[in-house]
Design a protein around this motif. Structure first.
Motif, PDB file in Angstrom:
ATOM      1  N   HIS A   1      32.376 -20.189  23.667  1.00 16.62           N
ATOM      2  CA  HIS A   1      33.315 -20.836  24.591  1.00 16.62           C
ATOM      3  C   HIS A   1      33.074 -22.338  24.732  1.00 16.62           C
ATOM      4  O   HIS A   1      33.765 -22.989  25.502  1.00 16.62           O
ATOM      5  CB  HIS A   1      33.232 -20.173  25.968  1.00 16.62           C
TER       6      HIS A   1
ATOM      7  N   LEU B   1      38.305 -16.562  19.810  1.00 15.26           N
ATOM      8  CA  LEU B   1      38.730 -15.776  20.966  1.00 15.26           C
ATOM      9  C   LEU B   1      38.698 -14.285  20.662  1.00 15.26           C
ATOM     10  O   LEU B   1      38.258 -13.481  21.486  1.00 15.26           O
ATOM     11  CB  LEU B   1      40.136 -16.192  21.393  1.00 15.26           C
TER      12      LEU B   1
ATOM     13  N   GLU C   1      36.311 -11.439  22.587  1.00 20.09           N
ATOM     14  CA  GLU C   1      36.834 -10.233  23.216  1.00 20.09           C
ATOM     15  C   GLU C   1      36.259  -8.973  22.579  1.00 20.09           C
ATOM     16  O   GLU C   1      36.041  -7.970  23.261  1.00 20.09           O
ATOM     17  CB  GLU C   1      38.362 -10.224  23.132  1.00 20.09           C
ATOM     18  N   SER C   2      36.008  -9.004  21.278  1.00 17.86           N
ATOM     19  CA  SER C   2      35.479  -7.829  20.592  1.00 17.86           C
ATOM     20  C   SER C   2      34.036  -7.539  20.985  1.00 17.86           C
ATOM     21  O   SER C   2      33.641  -6.372  21.106  1.00 17.86           O
ATOM     22  CB  SER C   2      35.571  -8.025  19.071  1.00 17.86           C
TER      23      SER C   2
ATOM     24  N   ARG D   1      32.533  -8.440  23.823  1.00 24.14           N
ATOM     25  CA  ARG D   1      32.291  -8.351  25.258  1.00 24.14           C
ATOM     26  C   ARG D   1      31.812  -6.957  25.697  1.00 24.14           C
ATOM     27  O   ARG D   1      30.850  -6.850  26.459  1.00 24.14           O
ATOM     28  CB  ARG D   1      33.554  -8.752  26.025  1.00 24.14           C
TER      29      ARG D   1
END
Length: 426
Positions: free
Chosen positions: A111, A293, A297-298, A300
């Protein structure tokens, strides 16, 4: 069950029990295989207790308007060696939980796009720096007044600098998060704090080393740019092409990402750095990529799985007999942080031109310790920089501020889990 070793050609003797009969033809001694089997059963049972208990306590925590981290830590204290003793060996769980910290720093690196960093430094750098110094002085003073040593008080002060990213973002409605000024300020401050916390986490193992020779210092000084150079060159000329070639195969992207994260982390360890340093560099290296991104998300859910183990092991390692020794200093520290942080942020934000009402709400939302405070307490104790009482002081004060801050926010401000319908916003 897997039989390790060759099976005997002779007919085995009758085993002494039905559980051992299947293993009697194995090359390994029967008692060793039996112990291995019992150990694997104990691990499965521990995982069952942790996640089933976490689901139940998380439900109660949500009804009580509390952070889920509180549930995980309390569950560890309840089931651990100093509680009901249902999970007595937490060393293996702690090693597994370390993977959660590696993934956490990897995702934080994902991030931190260079352009985003420049924007944040321009918007909230002064507020973050000034508030961090003020909160560090506050934590140092509380620990010093409680009788802790100078070094331990400094570590406590560092732990008090940060606010919880999880509480700050989870209790912020998405409308505020994406479309209003308040969300931008909260996110900027939290990300800058996270960046400072990462630097602290990377420095703690080095500060805890008893002796560092000139050769070791030179090797470490050369290792960091070597890992950074390798990560960015490999991302540019290898990973980027692989991702572009096989971007439709999500399973492959997931597999390569995990291998990339752990591979750079292992390279950093071999060169004398820490796993966390390598994972953070690996994340920053691909932060500017087009699928950063998707990767975030994968990974997390995988990160959350191991972080549940981390916070459970943290609670399980808390020695309840030490509680009377640190309960009063922890109450003093948590009360000072919980009461003073909102005023510190309000004063600084008003000075920077924010409306007083918004500045006060931002200060309240940031008025607690951080999950990074728990990591600092854990790593500082591991590195020998602080003793057990100081580590437990930070952990207990973090728990108190989590509970008090979460409950106060849902009572007074819009959140997805607010008590009243008027304040409940998704």
């Amino acid at each position: 069950h897997i039989c390790v070793g060759r099976r005997s050609k002779r007919r085995p003797r009758r085993a002494r029990s039905s559980r051992l009969r299947w293993y009697s033809g194995c090359h390994l001694p029967t008692h060793r295989v039996y112990l291995w089997h019992m150990q694997s059963e104990a691990i499965v049972f521990s995982i069952f207790l942790i996640f089933t208990g976490a689901a139940l306590l998380a439900t109660l925590a949500l009804y009580a308007r509390q952070s889920l981290l509180v549930a995980y830590i309390l569950l560890g204290a309840l089931f651990g060696p100093w509680g009901l003793q249902l999970v007595t060996d937490v060393s293996l769980l702690a090693d597994m939980a370390h993977i959660g910290i590696i993934f956490l720093l990897f995702l934080l690196g994902l991030h931190l796009h260079p352009q985003k960093l420049l924007h944040m430094f321009g918007e909230a750098a002064l507020v973050t720096a000034a508030s961090s110094l003020a909160c560090a002085a506050l934590g140092f003073g509380a620990a010093w007044l409680s009788g802790f040593s100078l070094g331990e008080s400094l570590i406590v002060g560092v732990a008090a600098m940060f606010s919880s990213t999880i509480i700050g973002l989870k209790l912020l409605p998405t409308t505020v998060l994406h479309h209003q000024r308040m969300g931008e300020v909260v996110i900027s401050i939290l990300l800058l704090q996270d960046l400072i916390a990462i630097v602290v986490l990377l420095l703690l193992p080095a500060l805890g080393a008893a002796e560092v020779s000139a050769g070791d210092a030179l090797r470490l000084a050369l290792s960091l740019p070597a890992v950074i150079g390798f990560a960015f060159l490999a991302e540019r000329y290898v990973l980027r092409r692989l991702f572009a070639r096989f971007d439709r195969i999500r399973e492959y992207l997931f597999l390569v990402t995990i291998g990339w994260c752990l591979g750079v982390a292992e390279l950093a360890r071999v060169l004398g750095l820490s796993y966390e340093t390598g994972a953070f560099i690996a994340g920053v290296a691909i932060a500017a990529g087009p699928i950063a991104l998707f990767i975030a998300e994968s990974l997390r859910p995988l990160r959350d799985f191991f972080l549940v183990l981390f916070f459970f092991s943290l609670g399980a390692g808390f020695k309840l007999p030490v509680l009377p020794q640190v309960i009063l200093p922890a109450l003093l520290l948590s009360a000072m942080v919980f009461l003073a942080k909102p005023f510190i942020f309000r004063a600084l934000l008003v000075w920077r031109g924010e409306p007083p009402a918004s500045a006060w709400e931002i200060g309240v939302r940031l008025g607690q310790f951080s999950e990074f405070s728990l990591l600092i307490a854990f790593l500082a104790a591991q590195s020998g920089l602080i003793g057990e009482p100081a580590s437990y002081l930070i952990q207990l004060a973090t728990l108190f501020t989590f509970m008090a801050s979460s409950y106060y926010i849902v009572l007074r401000f819009p959140t997805p889990i607010a008590v009243s319908d008027r304040l409940r916003q998704d």
